[in-house]
Design a protein around this motif. Structure first.
Motif, PDB file in Angstrom:
ATOM      1  N   ASN A  15      -4.860  -1.824  -5.731  1.00 23.55           N
ATOM      2  CA  ASN A  15      -5.560  -1.096  -6.666  1.00 23.55           C
ATOM      3  C   ASN A  15      -4.670   0.102  -7.071  1.00 23.55           C
ATOM      4  O   ASN A  15      -4.156   0.045  -8.829  1.00 23.55           O
ATOM      5  CB  ASN A  15      -6.608  -0.284  -6.542  1.00 23.55           C
ATOM      6  N   ILE A  16      -3.784   0.294  -5.775  1.00 16.37           N
ATOM      7  CA  ILE A  16      -2.506   1.520  -6.402  1.00 16.37           C
ATOM      8  C   ILE A  16      -1.177   0.783  -7.539  1.00 16.37           C
ATOM      9  O   ILE A  16      -0.578   0.868  -8.340  1.00 16.37           O
ATOM     10  CB  ILE A  16      -2.359   2.227  -5.055  1.00 16.37           C
ATOM     11  N   ALA A  17      -0.993  -0.764  -7.414  1.00 17.95           N
ATOM     12  CA  ALA A  17      -0.228  -1.614  -7.338  1.00 17.95           C
ATOM     13  C   ALA A  17       0.161  -1.726  -8.920  1.00 17.95           C
ATOM     14  O   ALA A  17       0.153  -1.689  -9.201  1.00 17.95           O
ATOM     15  CB  ALA A  17       0.208  -1.953  -6.690  1.00 17.95           C
ATOM     16  N   VAL A  18      -1.467  -2.211  -8.648  1.00 17.68           N
ATOM     17  CA  VAL A  18      -2.285  -2.950 -10.729  1.00 17.68           C
ATOM     18  C   VAL A  18      -2.434  -0.926 -11.131  1.00 17.68           C
ATOM     19  O   VAL A  18      -1.153  -1.801 -12.422  1.00 17.68           O
ATOM     20  CB  VAL A  18      -3.342  -3.300  -9.949  1.00 17.68           C
ATOM     21  N   ASN A  19      -2.614   0.207 -11.047  1.00 12.18           N
ATOM     22  CA  ASN A  19      -2.411   0.759 -11.321  1.00 12.18           C
ATOM     23  C   ASN A  19      -1.020   1.452 -12.258  1.00 12.18           C
ATOM     24  O   ASN A  19      -0.599   1.271 -13.731  1.00 12.18           O
ATOM     25  CB  ASN A  19      -3.267   1.783 -10.868  1.00 12.18           C
ATOM     26  N   ILE A  99       6.935   5.033  -7.015  1.00 11.37           N
ATOM     27  CA  ILE A  99       5.760   4.993  -7.556  1.00 11.37           C
ATOM     28  C   ILE A  99       4.471   4.421  -6.766  1.00 11.37           C
ATOM     29  O   ILE A  99       3.771   4.889  -6.337  1.00 11.37           O
ATOM     30  CB  ILE A  99       5.420   4.505  -9.139  1.00 11.37           C
ATOM     31  N   ILE A 100       4.599   3.532  -6.302  1.00 10.93           N
ATOM     32  CA  ILE A 100       3.649   2.446  -4.854  1.00 10.93           C
ATOM     33  C   ILE A 100       3.636   2.917  -3.762  1.00 10.93           C
ATOM     34  O   ILE A 100       2.480   3.173  -3.582  1.00 10.93           O
ATOM     35  CB  ILE A 100       3.396   1.066  -5.071  1.00 10.93           C
ATOM     36  N   CYS A 101       4.451   3.189  -3.100  1.00 10.45           N
ATOM     37  CA  CYS A 101       4.983   4.233  -2.658  1.00 10.45           C
ATOM     38  C   CYS A 101       4.191   5.152  -1.685  1.00 10.45           C
ATOM     39  O   CYS A 101       4.161   5.241  -1.448  1.00 10.45           O
ATOM     40  CB  CYS A 101       6.424   3.701  -1.250  1.00 10.45           C
ATOM     41  N   GLY A 102       4.880   6.184  -3.015  1.00 14.80           N
ATOM     42  CA  GLY A 102       4.626   7.094  -3.442  1.00 14.80           C
ATOM     43  C   GLY A 102       3.456   7.693  -3.211  1.00 14.80           C
ATOM     44  O   GLY A 102       2.082   8.426  -2.349  1.00 14.80           O
ATOM     45  N   ASN A 103       2.571   7.053  -3.061  1.00 16.43           N
ATOM     46  CA  ASN A 103       0.477   7.117  -3.547  1.00 16.43           C
ATOM     47  C   ASN A 103       0.505   5.869  -2.834  1.00 16.43           C
ATOM     48  O   ASN A 103      -0.988   6.391  -2.037  1.00 16.43           O
ATOM     49  CB  ASN A 103       0.496   6.291  -5.210  1.00 16.43           C
ATOM     50  N   THR A 104       0.951   5.631  -2.162  1.00 19.26           N
ATOM     51  CA  THR A 104       0.376   4.884  -0.723  1.00 19.26           C
ATOM     52  C   THR A 104       0.346   5.768   0.790  1.00 19.26           C
ATOM     53  O   THR A 104      -0.371   5.124   1.857  1.00 19.26           O
ATOM     54  CB  THR A 104       1.123   2.833  -0.380  1.00 19.26           C
ATOM     55  N   VAL A 105       1.366   5.329   0.802  1.00 20.38           N
ATOM     56  CA  VAL A 105       1.904   7.137   1.950  1.00 20.38           C
ATOM     57  C   VAL A 105       0.501   8.151   2.740  1.00 20.38           C
ATOM     58  O   VAL A 105      -0.048   7.919   3.353  1.00 20.38           O
ATOM     59  CB  VAL A 105       3.098   8.289   2.058  1.00 20.38           C
ATOM     60  N   PRO A 106      -0.453   8.458   1.456  1.00 24.25           N
ATOM     61  CA  PRO A 106      -1.255   9.269   1.706  1.00 24.25           C
ATOM     62  C   PRO A 106      -1.882   8.935   2.301  1.00 24.25           C
ATOM     63  O   PRO A 106      -3.015   9.000   3.088  1.00 24.25           O
ATOM     64  CB  PRO A 106      -1.450  10.578   0.876  1.00 24.25           C
TER      65      PRO A 106
END
Length: 162
Positions: A15-19, A99-106
């Protein structure tokens, strides 16, 4: 058990990646009726891989492997150019990975502890990414977009006992 199952890391990352692709590159996931066409799409082959490593509250990394067509489209859409240079394409892929990693790490950080995300880089074609992240959990997912396919691997150390 059916619908009560929790959303997995891969679902959340997907979902993060698609967004990220939608907002940053104006690309959209294939609709269900388009998925048959994906079989004819060029697959990522490891020649364009961006690696983002993270440490701190969670340790691991993310690798995004983009098909050539997707790489061209990412750069063209982000930079607003017809044909991007190889350097621009790699820069654009690193930015997306960041960006994807930054939103995933949390997702992996416990108790709102801080994670440090290292600058993204392009992997050498011969680089063995598995070796960098050995003994870590590994999950893999694929994002099918109207402009191409991205394979995303996430490697992480889980703090959960067991």
């Amino acid at each position: 058990m059916g619908s009560t199952m929790s959303i997995t890391y891969t679902d959340k990352i997907h979902n993060i990646a698609v967004n990220t692709f939608e907002i940053t590159c104006y690309m959209f996931p294939l609709e269900e009726w388009e998925l048959e066409d994906a079989e004819d799409m060029q697959k990522p082959d490891g020649t364009a891989r961006s690696i983002v490593q993270f440490d701190g509250a969670a340790e691991g990394g993310m690798v995004i492997d983009a098909s050539d067509h997707l790489l061209d489209a990412i750069a063209a859409n982000m930079l607003g150019v017809e044909a991007a240079t190889q350097e621009e394409k790699e820069g654009a892929l690193c930015e997306i990975a960041n960006i994807i990693c930054g939103n995933t790490v949390p997702l992996f950080a416990r108790d709102e502890n801080i994670c440090y995300i290292r600058p993204p880089r392009i992997a050498e074609p011969s680089e063995n990414v598995e070796a960098i992240f050995k003994n870590m959990h590994h999950e893999k997912l694929q994002v099918l977009l109207d402009e191409g396919i991205a394979d995303i691997s996430i490697y992480y150390n889980s703090e959960e006992p067991g």
